[in-house]
Design an enzyme around this catalytic site. Structure first.
Site, short mmCIF file in Angstrom:
data_model
loop_
_atom_site.label_atom_id
_atom_site.label_comp_id
_atom_site.label_asym_id
_atom_site.label_seq_id
_atom_site.Cartn_x
_atom_site.Cartn_y
_atom_site.Cartn_z
N HIS A 163 8.47 3.55 15.00
CA HIS A 163 8.62 5.01 14.83
C HIS A 163 8.62 5.40 13.35
CE1 HIS A 163 10.13 4.93 19.05
NE2 HIS A 163 10.73 3.83 18.63
N SER A 284 -6.58 13.91 -10.12
CA SER A 284 -6.60 15.32 -9.76
C SER A 284 -7.03 16.11 -10.98
CB SER A 284 -5.20 15.75 -9.32
OG SER A 284 -5.05 17.15 -9.50
N LYS A 290 -1.44 12.30 -10.81
CA LYS A 290 -1.90 11.86 -9.49
C LYS A 290 -2.86 10.68 -9.54
CE LYS A 290 -1.97 14.67 -6.22
NZ LYS A 290 -1.43 15.15 -5.01
N GLU A 297 -8.15 7.93 2.73
CA GLU A 297 -8.13 9.16 3.54
C GLU A 297 -9.48 9.36 4.23
OE1 GLU A 297 -5.85 12.48 1.29
OE2 GLU A 297 -6.47 11.02 -0.19
#
Ligand code: ARG
Length: 465
Positions: A163, A284, A290, A297
């Site tokens: 979980h 970024s 970043k 992704e």
């Protein structure tokens, strides 16, 4: 100077007076997609014409002219100066028309005892067979990259989750080996599918076979197929091989997306378990701090188009009567799309995994949080004090509650604290409360202990060598 090439209609338009509508041509043409099967189309034609000559259906002179012409067509395609034409619909008619320009009349004999229906089925099987091999090889490459990392991290401790809540400590090597198992099944699905689909449709002709004395065994062997397909209707109608192949791609993409998601989580500042190399990170334009895991992704996201291709393919084929219907022309674009996406995903994943940096101390610290050794305490109470597991579970629950109230980990509770819950506890209990003790104890077959992980790494290295 070559004479003006035949239009597509000239290939079949004996009884047509008017030209096709422009939109008809647009919806009908598949050349932009199926030109990718040019090499397979030529390979199929070579096998076919050799067999036609061996069976005395065309003369050796015509065969040689056709083979030479096909060589030139091949050179033009490889060299990038083949004149692909939309009005010639597809790769089959483009190549045949060009062959006619090059060698003239004998070109017309190539299509004896053949139809575009068995031709396209043959080309598509040849293409898919190779694509399955390449994906199987890439999957193996990814497994090797994972094995390297699992070897390095056989005793690196991290939190294991259920979980996405801390469950029990595991080794990072063990976690990675779980993916080796998954990708090995993906690889075997590619190879199983390849084996099952490796039969030749060539010679089924339009749908019913042919009256010419062809030798289907010969063309099948020439093209590396195990055998000719036994039913001519099936040969030109069946596309389950593509469905199965794209389905195998989908399952593999699903596995990749799970690993990709873990990478996204691990690479976050909050987890800090892995740092992707510069080559596999993006910055970024506005936030200089970043390091984005874009590739992970996108691997996660490309699963969408691969599943989409599977769904579309199944839908295109659903309810089609035997034998060939033009609907089936849509099968290739979907299949190519799925294989292309998976190609990028496998390559990206292999790149990320083999070049990431692992933050062992962040993993260890996280593993010690969240009372991850609570099960070890319960097992200890069963083993050393003879408590029934249910009671041990209860005692451990109270211990976790105490640690929670005190804002510390289980191993940080004093012996007096522990005795206040179970008076028979002694200092010896601390030996099971560390994360290292926890993972080392899990030596059951398939368990997370470093010894078991190393065994599995060696077993897989052996299997893949
Ligand atoms: N371009 C067609 C396809 O991809 C080739 C087969 C055409 N056959 C036919 N009977 N029109 O399916």
């Amino acid at each position: 100077m070559a004479k003006k090439p035949a239009s597509g209609q000239e290939m079949w338009g004996g009884r047509f007076a008017a030209k096709p509508d422009e939109v008809m041509e647009a919806i009908n043409a598949s050349i932009d997609v199926d030109k990718r099967m040019a090499a397979e189309d030529i390979q199929g034609s070579r096998a076919h014409v050799r067999m036609l000559a061996d069976s005395n259906i065309v003369s050796e002179t015509d065969r040689d002219a056709i083979l030479e012409g096909l060589d030139q067509v091949e050179q033009e395609i490889v060299g990038g100066d083949f004149p692909f034409r939309k009005d010639l619909e597809d790769i089959h008619m483009n190549i045949e028309a060009r062959l006619k320009e090059i060698i003239g009349e004998p070109a017309g004999r190539l299509h004896t005892a053949r139809s575009r229906n068995d031709q396209v089925a043959t080309d598509f099987r040849l293409w898919t067979r190779q694509a399955l091999q390449t994906r199987a090889d890439q999957t193996r490459g990814l497994m090797e990259a994972l094995l390297e990392q699992a070897d390095l991290h056989a005793d690196t401790v991290m939190p294991g989750f259920t979980h996405l809540q801390t469950a029990q400590p595991v080794t990072f090597g063990h976690h990675l080996m779980a993916y080796v198992e998954m990708f090995s099944r993906d690889r075997s699905r590619f190879l199983d599918c390849q084996d099952r689909m490796n039969e030749s449709p060539l010679g089924a002709a339009a749908l019913a076979g042919t009256g010419f004395p062809i030798d289907r065994q010969k063309t099948a062997a020439d093209l590396g197929f195990k055998a000719p397909m036994a039913n001519s209707l099936d040969a030109v109608s069946a596309r389950d091989f593509a469905v199965e192949a794209v389905s195998a791609c989908s399952i593999c993409a699903m596995h990749l997306s799970r690993l990709a998601e873990e990478i996204v989580i691990w690479a976050s500042a909050q987890f800090h378990f892995v740092r992707l190399s510069d080559a596999w990170s993006t910055g970024s334009s506005i936030m200089p701090q970043k390091r984005n895991p874009d590739a992970a992704e996108l691997v996660r996201a490309k699963t969408g188009r691969i599943y989409g291709a599977l769904q579309a393919l199944l839908t295109v084929l659903k309810g089609l009567p035997l034998a060939y219907s033009k609907d089936m022309q849509e099968d290739k674009e979907l299949t190519f799309l799925a294989f292309d996406a998976l190609d990028l995903c496998l390559a990206s994943m292999t790149g990320m995994v083999s070049s990431w940096t692992v933050d062992k101390s962040a993993m260890r610290a996280a593993a010690a949080h969240g009372f991850s050794t609570a099960t070890d305490l319960a097992d200890y109470l069963v083993r050393e004090l003879g408590l029934p597991f249910r009671e041990a579970h209860h005692v451990t629950g109270a211990t976790v509650k105490l640690a929670e109230d005190k804002g510390c980990d289980l191993a940080e509770l004093s012996i007096d604290d522990l005795k206040s819950i179970e008076p028979r506890l002694t200092d010896a209990v601390y030996s099971v409360l560390t994360v290292e003790a926890s993972v080392n104890s899990r030596q059951s077959y398939g368990g997370t202990s470093p010894v078991r992980v190393r065994e599995q790494v060696s077993r897989w290295k052996e299997l893949l060598s």
